[in-house]
Motif scaffolding. Structure first.
Motif, PDB file in Angstrom:
ATOM      1  N   VAL A 173      29.292  52.682  21.491  1.00  0.00           N
ATOM      2  CA  VAL A 173      29.921  53.219  22.694  1.00  0.00           C
ATOM      3  C   VAL A 173      29.600  54.701  22.839  1.00  0.00           C
ATOM      4  CG1 VAL A 173      32.128  53.609  23.834  1.00  0.00           C
ATOM      5  CG2 VAL A 173      31.759  51.522  22.524  1.00  0.00           C
ATOM      6  N   ASN A 174      29.518  55.432  21.708  1.00  0.00           N
ATOM      7  CA  ASN A 174      29.285  56.866  21.745  1.00  0.00           C
ATOM      8  C   ASN A 174      27.804  57.235  21.655  1.00  0.00           C
ATOM      9  OD1 ASN A 174      32.153  57.316  21.655  1.00  0.00           O
ATOM     10  ND2 ASN A 174      32.077  56.892  19.468  1.00  0.00           N
ATOM     11  N   LEU A 175      27.024  56.472  20.865  1.00  0.00           N
ATOM     12  CA  LEU A 175      25.660  56.875  20.566  1.00  0.00           C
ATOM     13  C   LEU A 175      24.599  56.054  21.278  1.00  0.00           C
ATOM     14  CD1 LEU A 175      25.914  57.529  16.716  1.00  0.00           C
ATOM     15  CD2 LEU A 175      26.182  59.152  18.591  1.00  0.00           C
ATOM     16  N   GLY A 176      24.899  54.820  21.639  1.00  0.00           N
ATOM     17  CA  GLY A 176      23.866  53.952  22.175  1.00  0.00           C
ATOM     18  C   GLY A 176      23.117  53.230  21.073  1.00  0.00           C
ATOM     19  N   VAL A 177      22.291  52.264  21.468  1.00  0.00           N
ATOM     20  CA  VAL A 177      21.632  51.385  20.497  1.00  0.00           C
ATOM     21  C   VAL A 177      20.645  52.144  19.628  1.00  0.00           C
ATOM     22  CG1 VAL A 177      20.140  49.372  20.257  1.00  0.00           C
ATOM     23  CG2 VAL A 177      21.934  49.380  21.992  1.00  0.00           C
ATOM     24  N   TRP A 178      19.792  52.999  20.254  1.00  0.00           N
ATOM     25  CA  TRP A 178      18.737  53.666  19.494  1.00  0.00           C
ATOM     26  C   TRP A 178      19.305  54.592  18.435  1.00  0.00           C
ATOM     27  CZ3 TRP A 178      14.409  51.284  20.446  1.00  0.00           C
ATOM     28  CH2 TRP A 178      14.177  50.749  21.708  1.00  0.00           C
ATOM     29  N   ALA A 179      20.275  55.413  18.813  1.00  0.00           N
ATOM     30  CA  ALA A 179      20.838  56.371  17.863  1.00  0.00           C
ATOM     31  C   ALA A 179      21.606  55.663  16.753  1.00  0.00           C
ATOM     32  CB  ALA A 179      21.755  57.359  18.595  1.00  0.00           C
ATOM     33  N   VAL A 180      22.271  54.555  17.076  1.00  0.00           N
ATOM     34  CA  VAL A 180      22.994  53.798  16.046  1.00  0.00           C
ATOM     35  C   VAL A 180      22.024  53.229  15.023  1.00  0.00           C
ATOM     36  CG1 VAL A 180      24.237  51.621  15.673  1.00  0.00           C
ATOM     37  CG2 VAL A 180      25.092  53.277  17.327  1.00  0.00           C
ATOM     38  N   GLN A 181      20.908  52.703  15.480  1.00  0.00           N
ATOM     39  CA  GLN A 181      19.918  52.181  14.538  1.00  0.00           C
ATOM     40  C   GLN A 181      19.432  53.263  13.585  1.00  0.00           C
ATOM     41  OE1 GLN A 181      16.867  50.419  16.982  1.00  0.00           O
ATOM     42  NE2 GLN A 181      17.855  48.425  16.998  1.00  0.00           N
ATOM     43  N   GLU A 182      19.142  54.449  14.136  1.00  0.00           N
ATOM     44  CA  GLU A 182      18.645  55.528  13.285  1.00  0.00           C
ATOM     45  C   GLU A 182      19.724  56.049  12.344  1.00  0.00           C
ATOM     46  OE1 GLU A 182      15.518  56.477  13.147  1.00  0.00           O
ATOM     47  OE2 GLU A 182      15.023  54.963  14.652  1.00  0.00           O
ATOM     48  N   LYS A 183      20.962  56.121  12.804  1.00  0.00           N
ATOM     49  CA  LYS A 183      22.032  56.708  11.989  1.00  0.00           C
ATOM     50  C   LYS A 183      22.502  55.765  10.894  1.00  0.00           C
ATOM     51  CE  LYS A 183      26.729  58.578  12.265  1.00  0.00           C
ATOM     52  NZ  LYS A 183      27.848  58.969  13.149  1.00  0.00           N
TER      53      LYS A 183
END
Length: 419
Positions: A49-59
């Motif tokens: 909800v806060n980061l989006g799919v791409w940023a969640v994958q990287e984090k």
């Protein structure tokens, strides 16, 4: 009584290695890592909800450590996907080598676990190798490149020739590191004075010397300036970078330019008897073939506005006509060509523009191989147990007790007395 001799150094090393082996092959470690995996999936799902799919994958999943912000500092808080997946891989391989052994009756289990190992390795390769782009085509338009979803690049183009552009592309990471760009095709070098990963533009007011940060002295930047903005990870927002660049020729500075993703066109300049263009644009991936959108179709169910199918009829063409044909891309039917996969992803402009997702993933077959191995292993193991169950000898029962039926005439006589 004789006193016991202390263990030798080699014995202590062997005992220490045995302890490490027991840890990496233990079932307790397997359970702990599976729990960590579930926590990662749960936290990553909520954080989309806060980061989006791409940023969640990287984090969460393509990292060794998950960091969380604590004021102005990011602190390590949890093992990332690479750490958890790597330990699971070591645990699975170690358990097979040390505890399970191999026998033909365990072949199904071995195949199932081998499929899981291949799946873990495939996810690692996907994270390292996969590249995602998008391709927008209007009806009748032809392109031989796709564009990145998130990355930009600095381009310096020699546009002197009427029929050919000689392009030097610089990744935005070099601008962020403020690296000096000196390329053999450029008669000048490019020095980054400032770089903003996300920015906004506004008109310059007052004395330029009093403005904060370096300012442009030529091109579009003589009346516009950029200011940094917080980097966003939301799926419906984009980071638009800007940079302040100074060009140096043999005689010194050629001027300071503002380049930005906000500018719709590149800036022109002349130097060394040639015409140049410079600017920031979305990163492109050029291909040795072109695609032309012949027609985009948006089909609905009769009498409703409910979508039924989206499809793009394309013409694929290569230089020299070696491969020239029409292809149809629709949902669940992508085009695979030259190591790329083109998926139907969206549309716009009143059904006159198609949006294709373009994926380069050299390891795309690995998940299919892994699923095939696991399926084969489960079928073999289930079939082995089923065959053994069917071949079990018949038993006679009295009440709740099971009595084996002896072989021969005596057995038949005993069975007759029981019945």
């Amino acid at each position: 009584m004789p006193t016991a001799l202390p263990p030798s150094r080699s014995a202590r090393w062997l005992a220490w290695l045995a302890d490490i082996r027991d840890v990496f092959t233990s079932l307790k470690l397997t359970i702990v890592l599976l729990v960590f995996s579930m926590v990662l999936v749960f936290a990553g799902t909520l954080d989309q909800v806060n980061l989006g799919v791409w940023a969640v994958q990287e984090k969460y999943f393509r990292s060794f450590i998950v960091y969380v912000p604590l004021g102005p500092v990011a602190i390590p808080a949890f093992p990332g996907g690479y750490t958890v997946g790597g330990l699971l891989l070591l645990n699975l391989i170690g358990a097979h080598v040390y505890r399970f052994g191999f026998a033909w009756r365990k072949a199904g289990t071995v195949l199932t676990h081998l499929g899981l190992i291949v799946l873990l390795v495939g996810e690692l390769l996907t994270g390292l190798w996969q590249e995602d782009y998008h391709l927008r085509l209007n009806e009748g338009e032809t392109k031989n490149y796709a564009e990145s979803f998130r990355h930009h690049e600095l381009v310096v183009i020699d546009s002197t020739a009427a029929d050919f552009d000689d392009i030097v592309a610089v990744p935005e990471g070099m601008l962020g590191a403020k690296a000096t760009v000196q390329h053999a095709k450029l008669p000048f070098r490019v020095v980054t004075k400032a770089y903003y990963a996300n920015s906004s533009l506004h008109m310059r007011a007052g004395d330029a010397a009093a403005a904060a940060g370096p300012q442009a002295t030529a091109g579009m930047g003589d009346h516009v300036t950029a200011s940094p903005q917080p980097v966003t990870h939301k799926p419906d927002e984009r980071n638009i970078p800007s940079a302040i660049l100074e060009l140096f020729g043999t005689e010194g500075s050629l001027g300071t330019y503002l380049v930005s993703g906000h500018f719709p066109t590149l800036q022109a300049l002349s130097y060394a008897g040639r015409t140049w263009k410079i600017g920031l644009r979305v990163q492109r991936a050029y291909q040795p073939f072109s695609l032309t959108l012949l027609k985009f179709s948006h089909d609905t169910y009769a009498g409703t506005d409910i979508p039924k199918n989206f499809s793009s009829r394309l013409r694929l063409a290569t230089p020299g006509g070696r491969d020239d044909r029409e292809v149809l891309v629709y949902m669940n039917n992508p085009l695979r060509y030259a190591g790329l996969t083109f998926y139907q992803a969206g549309f716009e402009n009143n059904d006159r523009t198609t949006i294709l997702q373009v994926v380069r993933n050299p390891s795309w077959l690995v998940p299919y191989i892994a699923c095939g191995l696991m399926t084969l292993g489960l079928i073999f193991q289930f079939g082995l147990h089923l065959f053994g169950f069917v071949r079990k000898p018949a038993v006679a029962t009295t009440g709740s007790a099971a009595v084996p039926a002896p072989a021969g005439p005596a057995g038949r006589s005993a069975l007759a007395q029981l019945t």
